[in-house]
Enzyme design. Structure first.
Site, PDB file in Angstrom:
ATOM      1  N   GLY A  89      70.462  44.346  23.353  1.00 52.50           N
ATOM      2  CA  GLY A  89      71.626  45.021  23.922  1.00 52.50           C
ATOM      3  C   GLY A  89      71.373  45.417  25.350  1.00 52.50           C
ATOM      4  N   ALA A  90      70.157  45.904  25.617  1.00 55.15           N
ATOM      5  CA  ALA A  90      69.744  46.282  26.970  1.00 55.15           C
ATOM      6  C   ALA A  90      68.250  46.583  26.912  1.00 55.15           C
ATOM      7  CB  ALA A  90      70.522  47.501  27.464  1.00 55.15           C
ATOM      8  N   GLU A 114      65.102  48.867  29.162  1.00 60.55           N
ATOM      9  CA  GLU A 114      64.975  50.003  30.074  1.00 60.55           C
ATOM     10  C   GLU A 114      64.017  49.767  31.230  1.00 60.55           C
ATOM     11  OE1 GLU A 114      61.958  50.653  26.668  1.00 60.55           O
ATOM     12  OE2 GLU A 114      63.975  49.831  26.921  1.00 60.55           O
ATOM     13  N   HIS A 171      71.211  55.640  26.292  1.00 59.45           N
ATOM     14  CA  HIS A 171      69.940  55.269  25.660  1.00 59.45           C
ATOM     15  C   HIS A 171      68.934  54.762  26.696  1.00 59.45           C
ATOM     16  CE1 HIS A 171      67.598  53.749  22.120  1.00 59.45           C
ATOM     17  NE2 HIS A 171      67.122  52.931  23.049  1.00 59.45           N
ATOM     18  N   GLU A 172      69.378  53.821  27.537  1.00 58.78           N
ATOM     19  CA  GLU A 172      68.444  53.219  28.495  1.00 58.78           C
ATOM     20  C   GLU A 172      68.004  54.213  29.561  1.00 58.78           C
ATOM     21  OE1 GLU A 172      67.242  50.524  27.491  1.00 58.78           O
ATOM     22  OE2 GLU A 172      68.800  50.283  25.970  1.00 58.78           O
ATOM     23  N   HIS A 203      65.344  56.537  28.456  1.00 58.65           N
ATOM     24  CA  HIS A 203      64.030  55.901  28.496  1.00 58.65           C
ATOM     25  C   HIS A 203      63.316  56.118  29.831  1.00 58.65           C
ATOM     26  CE1 HIS A 203      63.263  53.829  24.796  1.00 58.65           C
ATOM     27  NE2 HIS A 203      64.370  53.094  24.837  1.00 58.65           N
ATOM     28  N   GLU A 225      61.518  55.125  21.301  1.00 58.69           N
ATOM     29  CA  GLU A 225      62.830  54.716  20.792  1.00 58.69           C
ATOM     30  C   GLU A 225      63.558  55.822  20.037  1.00 58.69           C
ATOM     31  OE1 GLU A 225      64.124  52.277  21.945  1.00 58.69           O
ATOM     32  OE2 GLU A 225      62.466  51.042  22.649  1.00 58.69           O
TER      33      GLU A 225
END
Length: 967
Positions: free
Chosen positions: A362-363, A365, A398-399, A402, A421
């Protein structure tokens, strides 16, 4: 073997279903043999029957067909121990200086889609060693004389290289030296030439890979890297483990038709001959290898400056860039939000978001340059759904989380990847809640992460400790990036709120970050900071508590049984969703007992807004008592407020009853998270028979007044288990009518207009239409059949994409061959709709149509599932088809065919069902040991289903009669 078995209760002998049931020759022989055996046995009994003057001896003739022998499956051979902890040799990289030349174009000839490189690694020696080991995979490293050079950094004195070679099995590049490296000295390791093919995105999206994309009719090429978790070794030899941190100086040589991006701003570009150029980047901060990134592309960008002065760019294909505005806004706000929340600046000079057309994750970091799958970064309100917008905001959260949890601080080894995570998965909710409070992200946590974590943790096949041993083998490393590490880790962070105050948690985590910047970390460092933060408050030994939640898998079910007005007996036990399941011995455990934080409230002192007001520990023991001083005799009691603790709760029947009455009187007394938890706990623990199902149904009596998406979503998620149990019973009509009545008010409120409302209303509307049509709401069925008929008549599909599956199913279920055959023909010419249509084709209620579907389909195994699960008629047709055609299925699909027989066990819940399963097994005594093992597992499942029905059916029947009179 072919079967057409009629061991059923169809009525008069010889009576058949309309589809033309018959008994095959082989089955007839089996049945005849059985009856002959019986006749012989009876005759023998009379022949041997003693006279009244003889001593009676029992005569037994057993004609029961034998089952396959229950096998003991062989255990897998242990493989070679492989620790792969490179620090054992005492060498630590401090800087990599890397140059890569990348060939992407047709004019590059045979070099196209390859790269070559060189590097110098600056090493610190902490332990004498005459060997240098680093990671390398799929790289061609030139080890000829003069191409691998080791020198002292201070003097330039060369250290002789005795031998350099690749250990492909262990993914190592080994340099054996002629002399010993000395402690406290620094050395330069120069690798003058290495290279490899660049991966094709269609097959390989790790290391470095290329892809093409079309824009304005022109094909263009780009490449990027993805090094997480340990693929940097596919691009340059490196110390590719998470505890190694170093700085990186990267130079790329590439054609000037593309720009180059990496973690840091461009330091210098140089024009070369023939359309080539070099791009050099500033030195990175001290970081792990998997965070290094490069991109070569020709995308345009949009830019902004964040509140704290950082340049933020979003790069995308020219014809997609218009959809980048929301991610630019959300990214800028989120980056600033985390800086202020964690009291620590982001730290790098810039941030790039790149929308990669084909990106498996999805992506990712990468520090300073986050790569996203295109549809996870770009949002067009005219094309995308409200939920798509939420997903964009969440993945950005989310990213960017990180940048602190994973980049500033990195787990010391993959066994503690939850520190990366799990934290990012929890913290992603906070900026989204800040930007969009109307989305109620705290409530959504329960169905987005909590339920997923519970699901994997209550099944021994999927349960894993949060902190688990991980060797150096690749499959073990990649295997830890799972639901346990992400959702389970998020739940672990959230669970701190069940015994620590928000201020203590904030102080502890901020100090954990500040005191471990640019470091490899382990969980004990987090527990230490939280313990210090709670000193003078709760004085909790956080490590003592949290070790029980992180070093063993599973979670407890806490049973609260009121034994007196002011006392409740407590019991904790390891919760499994299958009562026959047993904890795996693959991992160590602490006796499957936990330190359980008990937050609770009660009717005469409601304290949901102050969850720690009433608090008590259930220590690491099986039983205890809950002090209920101040609770009135008739008060309801709730334990585990808002389900902050990662455990489920059961109550005595009287308290379940009081809670159901309180919900009916005024469900808003309970917060949405607590309502969700009460329903989900009850329905989940009723499956392994910890409580009666009727307790849960009584809880649901209020739900026609419920309007919150997370509560409804989890309630609906629990219905398939009940649907399977009731589908072939006489009470199924009342069961359908009950849920039809409950869903109708919300269905009438929401309607079918998906252009209205935010993400919560959008998703709730989807769930409600699906449920209303499935349970026979007349208006929903009418609208579904009308839309499907319009598609049939005009060729233009008017069905909203969100509900295509249920609309197709409803139309076919309420139609005839015309509707079914349209789906059949359309599925062959319309690939985009094929899956939905083939699933819906199993919804017909005509046995002969379902027989035809199974007979003619090119995908019989899939069709069996689709037919079986839709209705009682479908179950019978599918079961008969499997028996009749098993010889063909087995010959075609091998042991997989047995799996599709055993899958019926989820629906089997009568002695008759069990006998059918046993008969099938007895007719296939030569099945493989793996199939036989699965048979005995599923036999046990059917026996459990029978027990469940024996325990619950009468109560459900009585409850349905009271609540859903058919007359």
């Amino acid at each position: 073997m072919n079967y057409r078995e009629e061991f059923n209760n169809l009525g008069e002998e010889g009576k058949k279903l309309p589809s033309g049931y018959f008994v095959t020759k082989k089955t007839a022989i089996c049945i005849s043999a059985f009856f002959i055996c019986v006749i012989i046995g009876v005759a023998t009994m009379f022949f041997l029957l003693p006279s009244p003057f003889q001593t009676c001896e029992e005569v037994v003739t057993d004609c029961t067909p034998e089952l396959p022998e229950e096998p003991v499956l062989p255990t897998s051979e242990p493989r070679e121990d492989f620790d792969e902890r490179l620090p054992g040799i005492g060498l630590y990289p401090e800087n990599y200086d890397i140059t890569l030349t990348i060939y992407l174009d047709e004019e590059d000839g045979e070099d196209r889609f390859t790269f070559v490189g060189s590097e110098t690694i600056y090493l610190r020696c902490d332990k004498e060693s005459d060997v240098i080991k680093m990671n390398s995979r799929f790289l061609n490293v030139n080890v000829d004389s003069g191409n691998v050079v080791v020198t002292e950094s201070d003097t330039g004195k060369e250290i002789g290289v005795h031998k350099a070679y690749l250990d492909e099995l262990h993914e190592l590049f080994v340099i054996e030296l002629s002399s010993t490296l000395q402690v406290d000295q620094t050395y330069n390791v120069e690798l003058k030439e290495f290279g490899a093919a660049i991966g094709n995105a269609d097959f390989d999206q790790y290391g470095m890979y290329y892809q093409s994309y079309d824009i304005y009719g022109q094909t263009r090429w780009m490449c990027n890297t993805k090094f997480t978790p340990n693929y940097a070794r596919e691009v340059f030899p490196s110390f590719d483990e998470p505890h190694f941190r170093s700085t990186f100086d990267l130079t790329l040589i590439h054609r000037d038709k593309r720009w180059a991006l990496s973690n840091m701003p461009v330091k210098e570009t140089t024009t070369l001959n023939d359309g080539w150029m070099t791009t050099s980047f500033d030195t990175t901060p001290n970081m792990v290898t998997y965070l290094l990134v490069l991109v070569l592309a020709d995308f345009p960008k949009i830019s902004t400056i964040t509140k704290n002065g950082y340049e933020l760019n979003v790069w995308a294909r020219e014809d997609h860039l218009y959809a980048a505005n929301y991610s630019l806004y959300a990214g800028s706000e989120t980056l600033t939000y985390f800086e202020e929340l964690l009291e620590m600046p982001y730290g790098l000079p810039k941030m790039d978001f790149v929308a990669v057309p084909d990106y498996a994750a999805g992506a990712t970091e990468f520090w300073g340059c986050v790569l996203y799958r295109e549809n996870r970064l770009l949002y067009d309100e005219n094309l995308n759904t409200p939920y798509d917008q939420q997903r964009v905001a969440a993945i950005i959260g989310h990213e960017l989380a990180h940048m602190w949890f994973g980049n500033y601080l990195t787990c010391d080894w993959w066994s503690e990847i939850w520190l990366n995570e799990g934290f990012a998965s929890f913290y992603e909710y906070l900026p989204v809640q800040y930007l969009h409070p109307e989305w109620k992200m705290a409530d959504q946590f329960m169905n987005l992460d909590l339920e997923s974590a519970f699901r994997v943790d209550s099944n021994s096949a999927t349960a894993r400790p949060l902190i688990r041993p991980v060797s150096g083998w690749r499959d073990e490393i990649t295997g830890v990036f799972d639901t346990t590490s992400y959702s389970g880790g998020a739940c672990t962070v959230r669970s701190l709120k069940s015994f620590l105050s928000d201020d203590v948690i904030h102080t502890g985590i901020v100090n954990y970050v500040k005191n471990n910047l640019f470091s490899a970390v382990v969980s004990d460092q987090l527990w230490s900071e939280l313990t210090l933060a709670d000193s003078g408050h709760g004085n909790t030994n956080v490590k003592l508590v949290m070790d029980t939640w992180t070093l063993q898998h599973g979670h407890p079910l806490v049973t609260v049984n009121r034994t007196a007005i002011d006392v409740a007996a407590l019991t904790q036990e390891h919760f499994m969703i299958d009562p026959n399941d047993e904890a795996t011995d693959e991992f160590d455990n602490l006796g499957y007992l936990w330190y359980v934080p008990l937050t609770f409230t009660y009717e005469s002192d409601v304290s949901f807004d102050d969850p720690l007001k009433h608090f008590q520990w259930l220590n690491k023991v099986k039983t205890g008592e809950l002090d209920l001083q101040g609770v009135n005799e008739n008060d309801w009691l709730v334990v585990n407020i808002n389900q902050m603790g990662f455990y489920r709760v059961n109550y005595d029947n009287e308290n379940w009853h009081r809670l159901s009455e309180a919900l009916k009187n005024d469900h808003t007394v309970f917060p949405a998270q607590t309502r969700t938890a009460l329903l989900d706990d009850c329905f989940k623990i009723s499956q392994p028979m910890y409580t009666d199902q009727v307790n849960c149904l009584r809880l649901s009596e209020y739900i026609h007044n419920e309007i919150e998406y997370p509560t409804w979503e989890l309630m609906i998620d629990n219905l398939p288990f009940l649907y399977r149990a009731m589908m072939r019973t006489a009470e199924f009509g009342e069961f359908e009518m009950y849920w039809r009545q409950k869903i109708t008010p919300l269905y009438e409120t929401l309607g079918w207009d998906f252009s209205q409302g935010d993400t919560l209303e959008y998703r709730l509307r989807t769930e409600v239409i699906n449920t209303a049509c499935r349970y026979g709401n007349e208006e929903c069925v009418g609208n579904a059949t009308k839309l499907y008929a319009e598609w049939m008549e005009t060729g233009n599909n008017p069905v909203p994409s969100e509900v295509k599956g249920v609309v197709y199913c409803t139309a076919i279920n309420n139609g005839g061959f015309k509707e079914w055959n349209f789906a059949n023909e359309e599925s062959k010419r319309n690939a985009a709709e094929a899956n939905n249509l083939m699933s819906a084709m199993g919804c017909s209620k005509e046995p002969w149509i379902l027989e035809r579907y199974l007979k003619d389909t090119l995908y019989p195994l899939t069709a069996i599932s689709e037919v079986r699960e839709k209705s009682a008629v479908g179950y019978s047709v599918a079961w008969s088809y499997v028996l009749e055609n098993f010889e063909y299925l087995n010959a075609t699909y091998g042991d997989t065919a047995y799996t599709y027989v055993w899958d019926f066990s989820a629906w089997m819940n009568t002695e008759f069902d069990l006998n059918q399963l046993l008969f099938f097994a007895s007719m296939n005594p030569d099945m493989s040991s793996y199939a036989a093992s699965d048979f005995y597992d599923n036999k046990l499942q059917v026996e459990t289903n029978i027990k469940w029905m024996q325990k619950n059916r009468a109560g459900i029947q009585q409850w349905l009669e009271e609540n859903v009179p058919l007359s």
